[in-house]
Design a protein around this motif. Structure first.
Motif, PDB file in Angstrom:
ATOM      1  N   UNK A 118       0.875  -1.222  -0.114  1.00  0.00           N
ATOM      2  CA  UNK A 118       0.081  -0.103  -0.130  1.00  0.00           C
ATOM      3  C   UNK A 118       0.877   1.072   0.012  1.00  0.00           C
ATOM      4  N   UNK A 119       1.950   1.249   0.892  1.00  0.00           N
ATOM      5  CA  UNK A 119       2.737   2.306   0.939  1.00  0.00           C
ATOM      6  C   UNK A 119       3.596   2.677  -0.631  1.00  0.00           C
ATOM      7  N   UNK A 120       3.850   1.502  -1.139  1.00  0.00           N
ATOM      8  CA  UNK A 120       4.585   1.536  -2.274  1.00  0.00           C
ATOM      9  C   UNK A 120       3.444   2.249  -3.564  1.00  0.00           C
ATOM     10  N   UNK A 121       2.224   1.865  -3.307  1.00  0.00           N
ATOM     11  CA  UNK A 121       1.149   2.034  -4.487  1.00  0.00           C
ATOM     12  C   UNK A 121       1.022   3.753  -4.034  1.00  0.00           C
ATOM     13  N   UNK A 122       0.970   4.308  -2.905  1.00  0.00           N
ATOM     14  CA  UNK A 122       0.775   5.457  -2.427  1.00  0.00           C
ATOM     15  C   UNK A 122       1.748   6.556  -3.114  1.00  0.00           C
ATOM     16  N   UNK A 123       2.842   6.052  -2.850  1.00  0.00           N
ATOM     17  CA  UNK A 123       4.083   6.683  -3.213  1.00  0.00           C
ATOM     18  C   UNK A 123       4.317   6.913  -5.036  1.00  0.00           C
ATOM     19  N   UNK A 124       3.744   5.693  -5.435  1.00  0.00           N
ATOM     20  CA  UNK A 124       3.684   5.773  -6.974  1.00  0.00           C
ATOM     21  C   UNK A 124       2.667   6.498  -7.438  1.00  0.00           C
ATOM     22  N   UNK A 125       1.341   6.749  -6.776  1.00  0.00           N
ATOM     23  CA  UNK A 125       0.270   7.589  -7.157  1.00  0.00           C
ATOM     24  C   UNK A 125       0.704   9.002  -6.889  1.00  0.00           C
ATOM     25  N   UNK A 126       1.441   9.222  -5.959  1.00  0.00           N
ATOM     26  CA  UNK A 126       1.720  10.805  -5.755  1.00  0.00           C
ATOM     27  C   UNK A 126       2.938  11.179  -6.804  1.00  0.00           C
ATOM     28  N   UNK A 127       3.657  10.118  -7.134  1.00  0.00           N
ATOM     29  CA  UNK A 127       4.537  10.577  -8.259  1.00  0.00           C
ATOM     30  C   UNK A 127       3.730  10.925  -9.616  1.00  0.00           C
TER      31      UNK A 127
END
Length: 330
Positions: free
Chosen positions: A116-125
């Motif tokens: 989930x954290x990886x996905x959140x980071x990618x979405x912010x990017x």
């Protein structure tokens, strides 16, 4: 006797020379050049500021379609080079992040890793880049992340592609639990010989060539870094994430059109060394897992690549890229 003595003198020299040819790399790969310019995106996770490396390649013949490539656990964005070139030639904008803990991105001393954290980071990017719709492609561990991203952000995930993803079976049902400290001790023992042996046996069916060699060397390059222990610790934390955060039970909830690209020779399964032989034989059977997963994911298509292992985009590129481009153009 003279010939035997000469051979005995040569063998250590050959082994030594092979090790000497492995380029020593620092833990953020600052002395390793990626195939395309690398940018950095700052993320604030868990009370710390971290740098997320990424490549963003937008071709002159941009067709207004985007694709994000997620790397596997033992790799980073650099191994997508051939795939990036083929996709940009067709007009696709390609975005390739190194997730936190990987490649040129930050290696925190302490981090609670979650997909989930990886996905959140990618979405912010993607938000920062102004990308609102994109195909998400994940290989190996990146397939687990791609699945989680598609579940969390269905409105962003135009299409989903899973290339020999891990996590198609729940290993914790058969593999005894091991602590992060146990995984850490194992990672500290990594070196070029161990990495090549693992990849030769598990990825490439005992065959080896220059393309395979450079990725083994890249992984081995930082095992001699003075602060390699930080990389090893992050890697151990990721094993915990993979084992305790399965995604296969949610395949039925994926809403995006999905393509599964499966090298059917693949037998990758984490923890095989911890189970009896009769159990080991049942693990990582991608020839069966691909079909099972295709049935579990609505609106999905399966492309099987025979005589190919865990890395179709490295081992059998033409058989990988043709169905991928066809799917993207649909």
């Amino acid at each position: 006797m003279k010939k035997i003595a000469l051979i005995l003198l040569i063998i250590p020299f050959v082994c030594f020379s092979q090790k000497e040819n492995i380029k020593a790399l620092d833990i953020n790969l600052s002395n390793y050049e990626y195939p395309f310019p690398v940018l950095f995106f700052e993320v604030n996770n868990q009370r710390q500021s971290l740098k997320m490396a990424y490549m963003d390649i937008k071709p002159e013949n941009y067709n207004n379609k985007n694709i994000v490539l997620f790397h596997g656990k033992n790799f980073n964005g650099a191994y997508w080079e051939t795939t990036i070139k083929a996709l940009t030639k067709e007009g696709f904008r390609v975005i390739v992040p190194d997730q936190i803990g990987f490649g040129k991105s930050s290696k925190p001393n302490n981090f609670q890793y979650t997909f989930q954290q990886f996905a959140e980071n990618t979405k912010k990017l993607l938000d920062q880049l102004g990308v609102t719709k994109t195909t998400i492609l994940g290989h190996s561990m990146g397939g687990m992340l791609a699945t989680r991203f598609a579940l969390m952000f269905p409105e962003t995930t135009e299409k989903l592609v899973l290339e020999n993803p891990i996590g198609l079976e729940d290993w914790k049902l058969v593999v005894p639990y091991k602590t992060v400290d146990w995984w850490y001790d194992g990672e500290l023992k990594q070196n070029y010989e161990a990495i090549k042996k693992y990849q030769l046996e598990n990825y490439y069916d005992g065959k080896w060539n220059a393309d395979f060699q450079k990725w083994a060397e890249l992984s081995a390059g930082w095992t001699t870094a003075p602060d390699y222990n930080i990389v090893a610790w992050n890697s151990a934390l990721m094993y915990e994430m993979i084992f305790t955060q399965p995604v296969l039970y949610e395949f039925k909830n994926i809403k995006s059109p999905t393509l599964l690209i499966i090298g059917t020779r693949d037998k990758t399964a984490i923890g095989k060394q911890l189970v009896p032989e009769e159990v080991r034989k049942t693990m990582g059977n991608y020839a069966e897992l691909g079909k099972k997963t295709q049935k579990a994911i609505p609106n999905s298509k399966l492309v099987e690549i025979p005589n190919t292992g865990h890395l179709p985009h490295i081992e059998s590129f033409d058989q990988f890229i043709k169905p991928l481009i066809a799917f993207l153009k649909q």
